[in-house]
Design an enzyme around this catalytic site. Structure first.
Site, PDB file in Angstrom:
ATOM      1  CB  THR A  78       2.968  -2.622  -3.910  1.00 47.79           C
ATOM      2  OG1 THR A  78       3.207  -3.927  -3.385  1.00 47.79           O
ATOM      3  CG2 THR A  78       1.929  -1.905  -3.061  1.00 47.79           C
ATOM      4  N   GLY A 197       1.464   2.479   5.495  1.00 50.44           N
ATOM      5  CA  GLY A 197       2.216   1.623   6.394  1.00 50.44           C
ATOM      6  C   GLY A 197       2.878   0.451   5.710  1.00 50.44           C
ATOM      7  CG  PHE A 198       3.194  -2.992   7.943  1.00 56.54           C
ATOM      8  CD1 PHE A 198       2.590  -4.247   7.991  1.00 56.54           C
ATOM      9  CD2 PHE A 198       3.020  -2.148   9.034  1.00 56.54           C
ATOM     10  CE1 PHE A 198       1.843  -4.644   9.077  1.00 56.54           C
ATOM     11  CE2 PHE A 198       2.275  -2.540  10.134  1.00 56.54           C
ATOM     12  CZ  PHE A 198       1.679  -3.791  10.157  1.00 56.54           C
ATOM     13  CB  CYS A 215       8.869  -1.900  -5.024  1.00 53.22           C
ATOM     14  SG  CYS A 215       7.719  -2.486  -3.777  1.00 53.22           S
TER      15      CYS A 215
END
Length: 275
Positions: A78, A197-198, A215
């Site tokens: 990503t 995490g995000f 991804c």
């Protein structure tokens, strides 16, 4: 879970280099495991950087040899960078550790955050993260002048959108009315404590994603809050809302129902990566 504290590491001109933030995660992880601190969520922006989880394939990396940081989280490749709000919740999870439940809680907080800004988001069956769902397949415009029956992305597992023009670019998925990922999730659990995490796309330049296969997904794209809402929106606006939702979801995980899942109309290929 214990009371959740937030630490702002840096935004804008003070964005934090990825390796520096990764080392900070390790330090906080060790302290949380030793019960020296409470559950902690690091919040920040990164300068532009590509990171690759353990399942990333060489064919998904930038074609021009742009450096990629290989990391110890799950999932694939990503991008992180300006305009993207990154969170690293470092939490001591209840035992037995349920990794999927942890991912779902993060998704819940992100979905609820988007809802406060008037954007409906969802999950996609078999794929982690938070998504803006596209139109039903039979109502989407043809890609590259081809009907969906001949969409090469669906016919060829090796199809490379990076070599086939802007009509296939992940950043243009909204124009194609396809599913597009608004927030990515990639985690690692070590000694019962979460890391990584995000990443929530608030107002980034999403063309950075066009240099990779984000991804590892070739038949969908990426989105941002600003583009979907059609207005300027800043990380400063989103930050307090996200903190409140994270605190509510993570501190009261056993007391509140999960956000209702709304699956896309057509099943996708299972994607086990937490990216």
């Amino acid at each position: 879970m214990s009371e959740l504290r937030f630490v702002h590491l840096g935004f804008g001109d003070e964005a934090v280099e990825y390796q520096e933030a990764w080392q900070k995660q390790r330090e906080v992880h060790a302290a949380r495991f030793a019960d020296e601190i409470e559950d902690t969520c690091l919040l920040l922006e990164h300068p532009p950087v590509y990171t690759a989880g353990r399942r990333t394939q060489d064919s998904e990396r930038p074609l021009d040899g742009t450096p990629v940081v290989d990391v110890d989280r799950g999932g694939k490749i990503t991008w992180h960078g300006p305009g993207q709000l990154v969170g690293y919740p470092i939490l001591k999870l209840p035992r037995p550790v349920d990794v999927v439940a942890h991912v779902r809680r993060l998704e819940d907080a992100l979905i609820l955050t988007c809802a406060e800004f008037g954007l409906e988001t969802s999950r996609v069956e078999g794929r982690s993260g938070v998504w803006v769902l596209g139109d039903p397949v039979d109502q989407r415009p043809a890609v590259g002048g081809l009907s969906l029956d001949f969409d090469p992305r669906l016919q060829d597992d090796e199809f490379d959108p990076r070599l086939n023009g802007p009509e296939y670019a992940p950043s243009n998925a909204g124009q194609r009315r396809e599913d597009r990922k608004l927030a990515a999730i990639g985690i690692r659990i070590a000694k019962g404590v979460s890391m990584h995490g995000f990443a929530l796309n608030v107002n980034p330049d999403n063309t950075w994603f066009d240099r990779i296969v984000p991804c590892g997904i070739r038949d969908a794209g990426v989105a941002s809050l600003a583009n979907e809402l059609g207005r300027d929106i800043t990380i400063a606006e989103v930050l307090p809302v996200l903190e409140r939702q994270l605190r509510d979801v993570l501190e009261h995980a056993d007391l509140r129902p999960r956000v209702i899942e709304r699956e896309a109309e057509q099943p996708r290929e299972a994607e086990k990566a937490t990216v």
